[in-house]
Design a protein around this motif. Sequence first.
Motif, PDB file in Angstrom:
ATOM      1  N   ASN A 219     -36.895 -14.164  12.583  1.00  0.00           N
ATOM      2  CA  ASN A 219     -35.790 -14.309  13.383  1.00  0.00           C
ATOM      3  C   ASN A 219     -34.357 -14.473  12.439  1.00  0.00           C
ATOM      4  O   ASN A 219     -33.547 -13.733  12.918  1.00  0.00           O
ATOM      5  CB  ASN A 219     -35.786 -15.217  14.613  1.00  0.00           C
ATOM      6  CG  ASN A 219     -36.967 -14.780  15.525  1.00  0.00           C
ATOM      7  OD1 ASN A 219     -37.230 -13.718  15.645  1.00  0.00           O
ATOM      8  ND2 ASN A 219     -37.406 -15.797  16.399  1.00  0.00           N
ATOM      9  N   TYR A 220     -34.646 -15.262  11.812  1.00  0.00           N
ATOM     10  CA  TYR A 220     -33.220 -15.605  10.775  1.00  0.00           C
ATOM     11  C   TYR A 220     -32.901 -14.188  10.004  1.00  0.00           C
ATOM     12  O   TYR A 220     -31.619 -13.973  10.048  1.00  0.00           O
ATOM     13  CB  TYR A 220     -33.604 -16.712   9.613  1.00  0.00           C
ATOM     14  CG  TYR A 220     -32.527 -17.121   8.720  1.00  0.00           C
ATOM     15  CD1 TYR A 220     -31.631 -17.827   9.302  1.00  0.00           C
ATOM     16  CD2 TYR A 220     -32.182 -16.286   7.640  1.00  0.00           C
ATOM     17  CE1 TYR A 220     -30.484 -18.388   8.638  1.00  0.00           C
ATOM     18  CE2 TYR A 220     -31.205 -16.867   6.803  1.00  0.00           C
ATOM     19  CZ  TYR A 220     -30.328 -17.565   7.270  1.00  0.00           C
ATOM     20  OH  TYR A 220     -29.188 -17.909   6.463  1.00  0.00           O
TER      21      TYR A 220
ATOM     22  N   SER B 122     -35.722 -24.150  14.525  1.00  0.00           N
ATOM     23  CA  SER B 122     -37.259 -24.001  14.864  1.00  0.00           C
ATOM     24  C   SER B 122     -38.118 -23.780  13.857  1.00  0.00           C
ATOM     25  O   SER B 122     -39.048 -24.319  14.061  1.00  0.00           O
ATOM     26  CB  SER B 122     -37.047 -22.629  15.540  1.00  0.00           C
ATOM     27  OG  SER B 122     -36.350 -22.336  16.782  1.00  0.00           O
ATOM     28  N   SER B 123     -37.694 -23.342  12.609  1.00  0.00           N
ATOM     29  CA  SER B 123     -38.455 -23.365  11.613  1.00  0.00           C
ATOM     30  C   SER B 123     -38.957 -24.815  11.013  1.00  0.00           C
ATOM     31  O   SER B 123     -40.114 -24.990  10.477  1.00  0.00           O
ATOM     32  CB  SER B 123     -37.682 -22.697  10.024  1.00  0.00           C
ATOM     33  OG  SER B 123     -37.393 -21.326  10.740  1.00  0.00           O
TER      34      SER B 123
ATOM     35  N   LYS C 144     -28.250 -18.808  13.845  1.00  0.00           N
ATOM     36  CA  LYS C 144     -28.960 -18.735  12.389  1.00  0.00           C
ATOM     37  C   LYS C 144     -29.500 -20.435  12.580  1.00  0.00           C
ATOM     38  O   LYS C 144     -30.706 -20.520  11.981  1.00  0.00           O
ATOM     39  CB  LYS C 144     -28.094 -18.568  11.230  1.00  0.00           C
ATOM     40  CG  LYS C 144     -27.815 -16.926  11.049  1.00  0.00           C
ATOM     41  CD  LYS C 144     -26.797 -16.883   9.880  1.00  0.00           C
ATOM     42  CE  LYS C 144     -26.633 -15.402   9.594  1.00  0.00           C
ATOM     43  NZ  LYS C 144     -26.146 -15.263   8.355  1.00  0.00           N
TER      44      LYS C 144
ATOM     45  N   VAL D  94     -33.142 -15.410  20.174  1.00  0.00           N
ATOM     46  CA  VAL D  94     -33.210 -16.776  20.381  1.00  0.00           C
ATOM     47  C   VAL D  94     -33.622 -16.954  21.919  1.00  0.00           C
ATOM     48  O   VAL D  94     -34.562 -17.870  22.042  1.00  0.00           O
ATOM     49  CB  VAL D  94     -31.698 -17.501  20.374  1.00  0.00           C
ATOM     50  CG1 VAL D  94     -31.452 -18.935  20.852  1.00  0.00           C
ATOM     51  CG2 VAL D  94     -31.091 -17.296  19.056  1.00  0.00           C
TER      52      VAL D  94
ATOM     53  N   THR E  59     -32.411 -20.794  14.441  1.00  0.00           N
ATOM     54  CA  THR E  59     -33.653 -20.339  13.582  1.00  0.00           C
ATOM     55  C   THR E  59     -34.270 -21.201  12.778  1.00  0.00           C
ATOM     56  O   THR E  59     -35.343 -21.427  12.273  1.00  0.00           O
ATOM     57  CB  THR E  59     -33.506 -18.835  13.126  1.00  0.00           C
ATOM     58  OG1 THR E  59     -32.774 -19.078  12.229  1.00  0.00           O
ATOM     59  CG2 THR E  59     -33.315 -17.746  14.297  1.00  0.00           C
TER      60      THR E  59
ATOM     61  N   SER F 276     -39.730 -17.420  13.394  1.00  0.00           N
ATOM     62  CA  SER F 276     -38.727 -18.064  13.266  1.00  0.00           C
ATOM     63  C   SER F 276     -37.879 -17.698  11.925  1.00  0.00           C
ATOM     64  O   SER F 276     -36.838 -17.535  11.740  1.00  0.00           O
ATOM     65  CB  SER F 276     -38.624 -19.830  13.271  1.00  0.00           C
ATOM     66  OG  SER F 276     -39.300 -20.086  14.585  1.00  0.00           O
TER      67      SER F 276
ATOM     68  N   ASP G  19     -37.487 -16.607  21.092  1.00  0.00           N
ATOM     69  CA  ASP G  19     -37.810 -17.827  20.800  1.00  0.00           C
ATOM     70  C   ASP G  19     -37.991 -19.201  21.814  1.00  0.00           C
ATOM     71  O   ASP G  19     -38.946 -19.919  21.665  1.00  0.00           O
ATOM     72  CB  ASP G  19     -36.749 -18.370  19.261  1.00  0.00           C
ATOM     73  CG  ASP G  19     -37.781 -18.859  18.365  1.00  0.00           C
ATOM     74  OD1 ASP G  19     -38.855 -18.479  18.072  1.00  0.00           O
ATOM     75  OD2 ASP G  19     -37.140 -19.292  17.289  1.00  0.00           O
TER      76      ASP G  19
ATOM     77  N   GLU H 109     -42.396 -10.326  17.573  1.00  0.00           N
ATOM     78  CA  GLU H 109     -42.836 -11.685  17.844  1.00  0.00           C
ATOM     79  C   GLU H 109     -43.741 -11.742  18.979  1.00  0.00           C
ATOM     80  O   GLU H 109     -44.655 -12.267  19.035  1.00  0.00           O
ATOM     81  CB  GLU H 109     -41.194 -12.384  18.355  1.00  0.00           C
ATOM     82  CG  GLU H 109     -41.827 -13.755  18.725  1.00  0.00           C
ATOM     83  CD  GLU H 109     -40.446 -14.516  18.944  1.00  0.00           C
ATOM     84  OE1 GLU H 109     -40.492 -15.825  19.362  1.00  0.00           O
ATOM     85  OE2 GLU H 109     -39.455 -13.984  18.746  1.00  0.00           O
TER      86      GLU H 109
END
Length: 302
Positions: free
Chosen positions: A51-52, A11-12, A5, A142, A8, A48, A145, A81
């Motif tokens: 993804n979370y 990343s965000s 978490k 991940v 993500t 992202s 990502d 994605e």
Amino acid sequence: MTLQKKATIVSSATATILIVIKLFIGLLSGSVAVLASAIDSVLDLIVSAFNYFAITKAEQPANKKFNYGKGKIEALAAVIEGTVITVSGLFIFYSAIKKALFHEPLERLSESILVMLISLGLTIALVIFLNYVAKKTRSMVVKSDALHYKTDVLSNGAILVSLVLIQVTGFELIDSIMGVIISIYIIHSAYEIIRDGVYILLDASLDEEIVESIKNIILEEKELSDFHYLKTRKSANTNFVDVHLVFSPGISLMRAHHAGDRIEEKIKALIPEGEWVINAHLDPYDDSEINDMRQQVKGEMD
């Protein structure tokens, strides 16, 4: 909060910073490569955030409705994605061709070069962090990502080189050429992400090396006569193994059970940081042929 978490969220936050600076300079300069990179960062932010959500759902324990948990939502997230990345690649391709045809001029090259330098540095740092998290957690989300941002490193680097070449040579067509190259590479990378996600959704077996190692572990057990019906699959961070272990008819249930335990412990040691669900059926004799005949007869009757 789990490490996945946190990855993500990082990343965000990184994507948000890159969107602001790329979009601002891209609009001022008119560079299709910089604007394409900004759009890619917008998609990064959306992915992202999704993804979370996917990781949060995947980490929920199994229940009466979802007996095996919700781990496959990570694979679904990877497919989504990959699809989003493909769309961004196609848009970049379209923008590059359009710019080449209409010969739109470039401005503020120095500012654009500075922005891409900053973007490249931030993205490299993010990729290093995501690779660390992916290796430690074996999270497919991940990992996807990290692969996505690796393509960003290459595209940002390529854009930076193209902008420098344009400033030196004045040949603005380089911007469109680099945009086309980047789009093709992005689409290729997206295909790999989608493929891996679909494999998990379709219950593809574990990596061939892992399956071979499992077979060797089973064959090394002296109490066994043979084995059959070995099946493997993966869901999120959980590896599933089903197998029939064949013993001699005279063996006690206790000895067979201990042998099965030894096999399970050795299999789990193959990926100690991962979760394992191993279902070993203990057979007093090889009943594979009989079961196969039953299935064949049942299929003919159906």
